[in-house]
Design a protein around this motif. Structure first.
Motif: not given
Ligand code: PRP
Ligand code: MN
Ligand code: MG
Length: 182
Positions: A77-78, A103-104, A109-110, A138-139
């Motif tokens: 997750g990090r 998970s996305g 994050f990006m 995320v798209p």
């Protein structure tokens, strides 16, 4: 190494066909734009190399290294930036090239990271997509192959840093990682 693979999910030929499809589409969509193909190391090294062969318009390439998985099969997750881009992102049409969206976490994050960079656009191209595992939406503009919730390795994807050099996408036998699973 081959003995640890239960099943081949995508052959080299199938991967090439996907790269060709997506590369052709990118070449149409990004005509006249300032395209940057941004490879997210380490996992997307092979897909990036394959995909860029089929992008027939001018573009630059760059690399970022981010990591969240450590040695397990679950995302921590990090997300850590291990290496940043070497060219400015400002006014550029960034296309993030990924091997897999699980998970996305990595891509959300990006996208957040690029929000402050004044890019002309930021989009995502991925070889593999596991929508059933998504925690953060995320798209995704270009998605190669949707897969079930299986732990896959090869063609850049690792388990504890190994198997990246397999030339295909394979399902890892549970016995390989069940000892370390919590
Ligand atoms: C893997 C994979 C993606 C990400 C996907 O990278 O290459 O980048 O996880 O998972 P997510 O959607 O749950 O974030 P990893 O962090 O293992 O680093 P690596 O590319 O160096 O293997
Ligand atoms: Mn990765
Ligand atoms: Mg990994």
């Amino acid at each position: 190494m081959e003995n640890d693979i239960k099943e081949v999910l995508l052959t080299p030929e199938q991967i090439t066909a996907i790269a060709k499809d997506i590369g052709t589409q990118i070449s149409k969509d990004y005509k006249g734009k300032n395209l940057v193909l941004l490879c997210l190391l380490k996992g997307s090294i092979c897909f990036m190399a394959e995909l860029m062969k089929y992008v027939t318009i001018p573009c630059v390439i760059d690399f970022m290294a981010v990591s969240s998985y450590g040695s397990g099969t679950e995302s921590s997750g990090r997300v850590n930036i291990v290496k940043d881009m070497s060219t400015p992102a400002e006014n550029m049409d960034i296309l993030i090239v990924e091997d897999i969206i699980d998970s996305g976490n990595t891509l959300s994050f990006m996208l957040q990271y690029f929000k402050a960079k004044n890019c002309a656009s930021v989009e995502i191209a991925t070889l593999l997509n596991k929508p059933s595992r998504r925690k953060k939406e995320v798209p995704v503009k270009y998605s190669g192959q949707e897969i079930d919730d299986l732990f896959v390795v090869g063609f850049g994807l690792d388990y504890a840093e190994y198997y990246r050099n397999l030339p295909y996408i394979g399902v890892l036998k549970e016995s390989v990682y069940s000892d370390t699973e919590e």
